[in-house]
Write a protein that holds these residues in place. Sequence first.
Motif, PDB file in Angstrom:
ATOM      1  N   UNK A 125      21.090  -7.229  19.748  1.00 46.14           N
ATOM      2  CA  UNK A 125      22.247  -8.101  19.892  1.00 46.14           C
ATOM      3  C   UNK A 125      22.894  -8.254  18.524  1.00 46.14           C
ATOM      4  N   UNK A 126      24.022  -8.934  18.464  1.00 50.20           N
ATOM      5  CA  UNK A 126      24.773  -9.021  17.215  1.00 50.20           C
ATOM      6  C   UNK A 126      23.962  -9.679  16.104  1.00 50.20           C
ATOM      7  N   UNK A 127      23.193 -10.709  16.447  1.00 52.65           N
ATOM      8  CA  UNK A 127      22.402 -11.406  15.439  1.00 52.65           C
ATOM      9  C   UNK A 127      21.328 -10.503  14.847  1.00 52.65           C
ATOM     10  N   UNK A 128      20.614  -9.772  15.714  1.00 54.20           N
ATOM     11  CA  UNK A 128      19.561  -8.875  15.249  1.00 54.20           C
ATOM     12  C   UNK A 128      20.153  -7.780  14.359  1.00 54.20           C
ATOM     13  N   UNK A 129      21.264  -7.225  14.775  1.00 56.83           N
ATOM     14  CA  UNK A 129      21.897  -6.148  13.997  1.00 56.83           C
ATOM     15  C   UNK A 129      22.299  -6.645  12.615  1.00 56.83           C
ATOM     16  N   UNK A 130      22.857  -7.831  12.553  1.00 57.79           N
ATOM     17  CA  UNK A 130      23.255  -8.403  11.266  1.00 57.79           C
ATOM     18  C   UNK A 130      22.045  -8.644  10.362  1.00 57.79           C
ATOM     19  N   UNK A 131      20.975  -9.195  10.934  1.00 59.34           N
ATOM     20  CA  UNK A 131      19.757  -9.444  10.151  1.00 59.34           C
ATOM     21  C   UNK A 131      19.139  -8.144   9.649  1.00 59.34           C
ATOM     22  N   UNK A 132      19.139  -7.137  10.496  1.00 58.96           N
ATOM     23  CA  UNK A 132      18.600  -5.844  10.078  1.00 58.96           C
ATOM     24  C   UNK A 132      19.331  -5.327   8.850  1.00 58.96           C
ATOM     25  N   UNK A 176      27.741   1.207  24.073  1.00 61.87           N
ATOM     26  CA  UNK A 176      29.005   1.302  23.316  1.00 61.87           C
ATOM     27  C   UNK A 176      29.103   0.161  22.302  1.00 61.87           C
ATOM     28  N   UNK A 177      28.821  -1.058  22.751  1.00 60.42           N
ATOM     29  CA  UNK A 177      28.953  -2.224  21.878  1.00 60.42           C
ATOM     30  C   UNK A 177      27.944  -2.181  20.732  1.00 60.42           C
ATOM     31  N   UNK A 178      26.691  -1.888  21.054  1.00 61.44           N
ATOM     32  CA  UNK A 178      25.649  -1.856  20.026  1.00 61.44           C
ATOM     33  C   UNK A 178      25.943  -0.774  19.001  1.00 61.44           C
ATOM     34  N   UNK A 179      26.393   0.378  19.447  1.00 65.92           N
ATOM     35  CA  UNK A 179      26.731   1.466  18.520  1.00 65.92           C
ATOM     36  C   UNK A 179      27.840   1.044  17.564  1.00 65.92           C
ATOM     37  N   UNK A 180      28.845   0.393  18.090  1.00 69.01           N
ATOM     38  CA  UNK A 180      29.955  -0.082  17.265  1.00 69.01           C
ATOM     39  C   UNK A 180      29.467  -1.101  16.233  1.00 69.01           C
ATOM     40  N   UNK A 181      28.617  -2.038  16.655  1.00 64.14           N
ATOM     41  CA  UNK A 181      28.144  -3.085  15.753  1.00 64.14           C
ATOM     42  C   UNK A 181      27.240  -2.522  14.652  1.00 64.14           C
ATOM     43  N   UNK A 182      26.433  -1.550  14.971  1.00 64.44           N
ATOM     44  CA  UNK A 182      25.572  -0.939  13.956  1.00 64.44           C
ATOM     45  C   UNK A 182      26.421  -0.291  12.874  1.00 64.44           C
ATOM     46  N   UNK A 183      27.462   0.411  13.272  1.00 61.30           N
ATOM     47  CA  UNK A 183      28.341   1.065  12.283  1.00 61.30           C
ATOM     48  C   UNK A 183      29.134   0.025  11.492  1.00 61.30           C
ATOM     49  N   UNK A 184      29.594  -1.019  12.167  1.00 52.99           N
ATOM     50  CA  UNK A 184      30.338  -2.069  11.464  1.00 52.99           C
ATOM     51  C   UNK A 184      29.457  -2.778  10.441  1.00 52.99           C
ATOM     52  N   UNK A 185      28.155  -2.861  10.693  1.00 55.24           N
ATOM     53  CA  UNK A 185      27.224  -3.523   9.770  1.00 55.24           C
ATOM     54  C   UNK A 185      26.889  -2.635   8.570  1.00 55.24           C
ATOM     55  N   UNK A 186      27.372  -1.408   8.580  1.00 61.59           N
ATOM     56  CA  UNK A 186      27.171  -0.517   7.437  1.00 61.59           C
ATOM     57  C   UNK A 186      25.920   0.334   7.506  1.00 61.59           C
ATOM     58  N   UNK A 187      25.248   0.324   8.663  1.00 63.09           N
ATOM     59  CA  UNK A 187      24.054   1.160   8.820  1.00 63.09           C
ATOM     60  C   UNK A 187      24.431   2.505   9.431  1.00 63.09           C
ATOM     61  N   UNK A 188      23.695   3.540   9.051  1.00 60.04           N
ATOM     62  CA  UNK A 188      23.909   4.845   9.663  1.00 60.04           C
ATOM     63  C   UNK A 188      23.421   4.803  11.101  1.00 60.04           C
ATOM     64  N   UNK A 189      24.147   5.483  11.981  1.00 50.70           N
ATOM     65  CA  UNK A 189      23.796   5.485  13.405  1.00 50.70           C
ATOM     66  C   UNK A 189      23.392   6.888  13.851  1.00 50.70           C
ATOM     67  N   UNK A 190      22.165   6.995  14.327  1.00 50.70           N
ATOM     68  CA  UNK A 190      21.657   8.217  14.948  1.00 50.70           C
ATOM     69  C   UNK A 190      21.378   7.891  16.406  1.00 50.70           C
ATOM     70  N   UNK A 191      21.742   8.774  17.302  1.00 50.23           N
ATOM     71  CA  UNK A 191      21.506   8.517  18.728  1.00 50.23           C
ATOM     72  C   UNK A 191      20.629   9.611  19.328  1.00 50.23           C
TER      73      UNK A 191
END
Length: 536
Positions: free
Chosen positions: A298-305, A339-354
């Motif tokens: 979720x958004x909170x977890x992604x931000x904390x990560x 879709x949402x989680x992928x977008x948030x991971x990239x917005x948080x500045x983390x690299x995204x591998x799927x």
Amino acid sequence: MSGVKKIVLVQPNMKWIDWNWKTSWDVHPMNLCLLAAMIRKDYDVTVVDGNAHDYTPEQFKKIIEDLDPDLVGLTLLTNEYWESVHLGAKYVKEISPDIITVVGGVYATVSYKTIYNDKNFDYICVGEGEYVFQELLQYLNGRGSFPPAGFLGRKDGEQTIPDKLQRAPFIQNLDALPYPAWDMVNYGEYSNKVGKVTVDHPYLYPYTRMMTSRGCPIGCTFCEVELITGGPFRYRSVDNVIKELQWLQADYGIKSFMMDDDNFFINRPRVKEFCNKLIDLKMNLSWKAHAVAVFHMNDEIIDLMARSGCCSVALAVESGTERVLRDIIHKPVKLESARHVSMKIKEAGMDLITNFIIGFPTETWEEIRQTFAFAQEIDPDYAKFFIATPLEGTELAKMAMENNLLATHADTSGQMKDMNWSTTQIVSNEWTPEDITIIRAYEWERINFRTQKKREKLSKMMGITLDELEGLRTSTFKSVQDNLMKMREKKNGHGNNGSKTTEVEHHGDHRSPGAQTYPGVEMSREKATTPVSFGF
């Protein structure tokens, strides 16, 4: 023999069977070092990593002979190179038939019925071995009875019937286990390098690999985790994990870690506590998260990560169609959430591998194309495409066997004996193995390298130049050609020595929506090489 005092714990060399991109991994001997930590006070223990040092059979036998052990314990983390552990036991028995041989780990737990046919193994450990191995040693030294669960043996009074075996109990208090005895190996050989260039390698060295939990209750049909570590989720306390990281920082200078848990994010309060501890203690560790379930984010977890130092997330999306996810894989992934989680991971500045998987039973050609289209839509920094593999004991294997959908031989235990893990082993009226191999290769190429910007980002993630990246792309396609050649030769029952190229028949269009026309596939014997890079 009078008793067991000298013990050698062995990771055999998978390169005895094959050299390719998979056997070039540096597999950290975490399980052996953990087992060594459990027994080192009472026994003379040595850890021998034949895979990391690429020992020849002769070198391996000389090392074992010089150590002169009473018992050799062998392990293997994959069924794919099962022959290597059998060779290891054979070499030990050639030195002396009196040396007791024990096999444990993933392969032993999943395939113990088949392994029991090899009499070079005196004992087979099934399940988590940290405590039951100590019980076996007590028994061998005349100080206890044969373990009531967890072991197959061959003598009177031992459990000799595989069908009646009870696996070792799941360990509930993981905090009670010691940290791996990394001092028993040259840890710098593992923490300061990786076996091959990949998007999964650490960004900072020295690094370590962390396992903070066991078990996964999700029940994906393709996964062996429930067979190995069970369905109930068991975990170490956050304080226990943080203390291990602090110890590794102090003693080994680690700057990053890989989170290798099968389902680290299932307990959100624990994840939040862990990330907050990393932040509050200012540990300044970079870390990567592997096999992350979409539905635990979720958004909170992604931000904390991101704030705690996580720099890369490998998101397990698996498929681009809801039917395959729901009815075949049995994984509660919703595409809109992905879709949402992928977008948030990239917005948080983390690299995204799927991670995606294609080639399931009943999966249509159109559904496979939809998976590639979805991968392009969410636009990860790198998309991995795996081929569905019916691993022994999984629901996927059961599904394929019951419906006569296996393209390869399986014995009565379900172990695939002549499996090529780089191609599909499942048959379909919709597609052929060649189709799956071709579309996987071309869509991997199209989606991951279609723009200069994506190529530049990927080369940065891998720590290589654009020219080196181009070389890896080329070598990958050569390996695809080699796999296609092998499939054609196996299908024909012989090689094609009289011809330099082979035509590939296929079903359907090897394109996903939006793809450009593909060039033809030329399979040249002179150009085909062993796979070395991206894993085809």
